[in-house]
Design a protein around this motif. Sequence first.
Motif, PDB file in Angstrom:
ATOM      1  N   GLU A  56       0.829  -1.201   0.000  1.00  0.00           N
ATOM      2  CA  GLU A  56       0.000   0.000   0.000  1.00  0.00           C
ATOM      3  C   GLU A  56       0.868   1.258   0.000  1.00  0.00           C
ATOM      4  O   GLU A  56       2.013   1.250   0.468  1.00  0.00           O
ATOM      5  N   TYR A  57       0.267   2.325  -0.516  1.00  0.00           N
ATOM      6  CA  TYR A  57       0.884   3.652  -0.470  1.00  0.00           C
ATOM      7  C   TYR A  57      -0.185   4.647  -0.050  1.00  0.00           C
ATOM      8  O   TYR A  57      -1.350   4.520  -0.442  1.00  0.00           O
ATOM      9  N   TYR A  58       0.227   5.650   0.756  1.00  0.00           N
ATOM     10  CA  TYR A  58      -0.659   6.747   1.125  1.00  0.00           C
ATOM     11  C   TYR A  58       0.102   8.051   0.985  1.00  0.00           C
ATOM     12  O   TYR A  58       1.270   8.142   1.369  1.00  0.00           O
ATOM     13  N   SER A  59      -0.572   9.063   0.469  1.00  0.00           N
ATOM     14  CA  SER A  59       0.054  10.380   0.429  1.00  0.00           C
ATOM     15  C   SER A  59       0.184  10.900   1.861  1.00  0.00           C
ATOM     16  O   SER A  59      -0.548  10.468   2.770  1.00  0.00           O
ATOM     17  N   ASP A  60       1.088  11.812   2.068  1.00  0.00           N
ATOM     18  CA  ASP A  60       1.319  12.356   3.409  1.00  0.00           C
ATOM     19  C   ASP A  60       0.063  13.007   3.985  1.00  0.00           C
ATOM     20  O   ASP A  60      -0.167  12.985   5.187  1.00  0.00           O
ATOM     21  N   SER A  61      -0.758  13.573   3.112  1.00  0.00           N
ATOM     22  CA  SER A  61      -1.931  14.307   3.587  1.00  0.00           C
ATOM     23  C   SER A  61      -3.015  13.401   4.163  1.00  0.00           C
ATOM     24  O   SER A  61      -3.887  13.865   4.901  1.00  0.00           O
ATOM     25  N   VAL A  62      -2.970  12.105   3.841  1.00  0.00           N
ATOM     26  CA  VAL A  62      -4.020  11.193   4.317  1.00  0.00           C
ATOM     27  C   VAL A  62      -3.484  10.068   5.190  1.00  0.00           C
ATOM     28  O   VAL A  62      -4.268   9.302   5.771  1.00  0.00           O
ATOM     29  N   LYS A  63      -2.172   9.967   5.287  1.00  0.00           N
ATOM     30  CA  LYS A  63      -1.571   8.872   6.052  1.00  0.00           C
ATOM     31  C   LYS A  63      -2.075   8.899   7.493  1.00  0.00           C
ATOM     32  O   LYS A  63      -2.103   9.944   8.142  1.00  0.00           O
ATOM     33  N   GLY A  64      -2.489   7.735   7.970  1.00  0.00           N
ATOM     34  CA  GLY A  64      -3.004   7.635   9.327  1.00  0.00           C
ATOM     35  C   GLY A  64      -4.502   7.862   9.437  1.00  0.00           C
ATOM     36  O   GLY A  64      -5.105   7.585  10.484  1.00  0.00           O
ATOM     37  N   LYS A  82     -11.322   8.535   7.303  1.00  0.00           N
ATOM     38  CA  LYS A  82     -11.710   8.988   8.636  1.00  0.00           C
ATOM     39  C   LYS A  82     -11.117  10.372   8.897  1.00  0.00           C
ATOM     40  O   LYS A  82     -10.171  10.787   8.250  1.00  0.00           O
ATOM     41  N   LYS A  83     -11.662  11.025   9.893  1.00  0.00           N
ATOM     42  CA  LYS A  83     -11.185  12.359  10.288  1.00  0.00           C
ATOM     43  C   LYS A  83     -11.053  13.259   9.067  1.00  0.00           C
ATOM     44  O   LYS A  83     -10.018  13.908   8.862  1.00  0.00           O
ATOM     45  N   LEU A  84     -12.102  13.305   8.283  1.00  0.00           N
ATOM     46  CA  LEU A  84     -12.061  14.088   7.054  1.00  0.00           C
ATOM     47  C   LEU A  84     -11.909  15.573   7.340  1.00  0.00           C
ATOM     48  O   LEU A  84     -12.420  16.090   8.335  1.00  0.00           O
ATOM     49  N   LYS A  85     -11.175  16.248   6.453  1.00  0.00           N
ATOM     50  CA  LYS A  85     -10.902  17.673   6.583  1.00  0.00           C
ATOM     51  C   LYS A  85     -11.536  18.417   5.407  1.00  0.00           C
ATOM     52  O   LYS A  85     -11.706  17.844   4.330  1.00  0.00           O
ATOM     53  N   PRO A  86     -11.860  19.699   5.575  1.00  0.00           N
ATOM     54  CA  PRO A  86     -12.451  20.468   4.469  1.00  0.00           C
ATOM     55  C   PRO A  86     -11.599  20.453   3.201  1.00  0.00           C
ATOM     56  O   PRO A  86     -12.146  20.461   2.092  1.00  0.00           O
ATOM     57  N   GLU A  87     -10.282  20.400   3.372  1.00  0.00           N
ATOM     58  CA  GLU A  87      -9.422  20.362   2.185  1.00  0.00           C
ATOM     59  C   GLU A  87      -9.506  19.032   1.446  1.00  0.00           C
ATOM     60  O   GLU A  87      -8.931  18.889   0.368  1.00  0.00           O
ATOM     61  N   GLY A  88     -10.204  18.091   2.005  1.00  0.00           N
ATOM     62  CA  GLY A  88     -10.447  16.825   1.335  1.00  0.00           C
ATOM     63  C   GLY A  88     -11.618  16.872   0.364  1.00  0.00           C
ATOM     64  O   GLY A  88     -11.923  15.880  -0.285  1.00  0.00           O
ATOM     65  N   THR A  89     -12.275  18.015   0.279  1.00  0.00           N
ATOM     66  CA  THR A  89     -13.386  18.185  -0.660  1.00  0.00           C
ATOM     67  C   THR A  89     -12.866  18.091  -2.082  1.00  0.00           C
ATOM     68  O   THR A  89     -12.003  18.865  -2.494  1.00  0.00           O
ATOM     69  N   ALA A  90     -13.362  17.114  -2.815  1.00  0.00           N
ATOM     70  CA  ALA A  90     -12.854  16.851  -4.167  1.00  0.00           C
ATOM     71  C   ALA A  90     -13.680  15.748  -4.807  1.00  0.00           C
ATOM     72  O   ALA A  90     -14.475  15.070  -4.139  1.00  0.00           O
ATOM     73  N   MET A  91     -13.460  15.576  -6.088  1.00  0.00           N
ATOM     74  CA  MET A  91     -13.964  14.389  -6.782  1.00  0.00           C
ATOM     75  C   MET A  91     -12.915  13.291  -6.591  1.00  0.00           C
ATOM     76  O   MET A  91     -11.718  13.542  -6.808  1.00  0.00           O
ATOM     77  N   TYR A  92     -13.364  12.122  -6.184  1.00  0.00           N
ATOM     78  CA  TYR A  92     -12.461  11.002  -5.964  1.00  0.00           C
ATOM     79  C   TYR A  92     -12.624   9.984  -7.089  1.00  0.00           C
ATOM     80  O   TYR A  92     -13.748   9.572  -7.403  1.00  0.00           O
ATOM     81  N   TYR A  93     -11.491   9.590  -7.673  1.00  0.00           N
ATOM     82  CA  TYR A  93     -11.484   8.678  -8.808  1.00  0.00           C
ATOM     83  C   TYR A  93     -10.726   7.405  -8.475  1.00  0.00           C
ATOM     84  O   TYR A  93      -9.668   7.439  -7.845  1.00  0.00           O
ATOM     85  N   GLN A 124     -18.179  12.325  -5.720  1.00  0.00           N
ATOM     86  CA  GLN A 124     -17.904  13.602  -5.059  1.00  0.00           C
ATOM     87  C   GLN A 124     -17.895  13.448  -3.541  1.00  0.00           C
ATOM     88  O   GLN A 124     -18.816  12.846  -2.962  1.00  0.00           O
ATOM     89  N   VAL A 125     -16.880  14.012  -2.931  1.00  0.00           N
ATOM     90  CA  VAL A 125     -16.796  14.082  -1.470  1.00  0.00           C
ATOM     91  C   VAL A 125     -16.745  15.560  -1.083  1.00  0.00           C
ATOM     92  O   VAL A 125     -15.900  16.309  -1.583  1.00  0.00           O
ATOM     93  N   THR A 126     -17.654  15.975  -0.199  1.00  0.00           N
ATOM     94  CA  THR A 126     -17.689  17.348   0.268  1.00  0.00           C
ATOM     95  C   THR A 126     -17.610  17.359   1.784  1.00  0.00           C
ATOM     96  O   THR A 126     -18.419  16.704   2.454  1.00  0.00           O
ATOM     97  N   VAL A 127     -16.614  18.065   2.308  1.00  0.00           N
ATOM     98  CA  VAL A 127     -16.398  18.127   3.750  1.00  0.00           C
ATOM     99  C   VAL A 127     -16.595  19.564   4.202  1.00  0.00           C
ATOM    100  O   VAL A 127     -15.863  20.456   3.778  1.00  0.00           O
ATOM    101  N   SER A 128     -17.560  19.795   5.059  1.00  0.00           N
ATOM    102  CA  SER A 128     -17.851  21.143   5.532  1.00  0.00           C
ATOM    103  C   SER A 128     -17.212  21.367   6.899  1.00  0.00           C
ATOM    104  O   SER A 128     -17.078  20.445   7.700  1.00  0.00           O
ATOM    105  N   SER A 129     -16.834  22.613   7.119  1.00  0.00           N
ATOM    106  CA  SER A 129     -16.162  22.941   8.385  1.00  0.00           C
ATOM    107  C   SER A 129     -17.156  23.302   9.462  1.00  0.00           C
ATOM    108  O   SER A 129     -18.331  23.478   9.213  1.00  0.00           O
TER     109      SER A 129
END
Length: 129
Positions: A56-64, A82-93, A124-129
């Motif tokens: 497996e590989y994870y980018s630093d922004s999502v690791k853990g 888990k522990k989603l952040k607003p900057e995670g708002t994006a289309m996921y492919y 689409q994933v949308t994370v609100s603050s």
Amino acid sequence: VRLVESGGGSVQAGGSLRLSCVISERKSRYYCMSWFHQAPGKERELVSTISSRDFEYYSDSVKGRFTISRDNANDTIYLEMKKLKPEGTAMYYCAAAWGLDRMVECPAGRQTRGDFPDWGQGTQVTVSS
């Protein structure tokens, strides 16, 4: 090959979602499956990969916080977020690459979108603050 994602939605910061990607067929016993995300106005970025050898590989922004997994019996790849952040708002492919070379390089995390020939339509994933 057809890839179909599901599981996106709207959550508050700190919440969780599980994305699924169903794969219509496997071109090879050796493969690299991945999740990318793309925020509006930004480039598509690699989030996580899993190889047919379960490396497996994870980018630093999502690791853990994110976990990738596969269910061969159902030809499905998952991304538990888990522990989603607003900057995670994006289309996921979901994307797939095939062959021994792609499997070996899968955990390196250096791939770009051009390394994956097969793509889903995104969820689409949308994370609100």
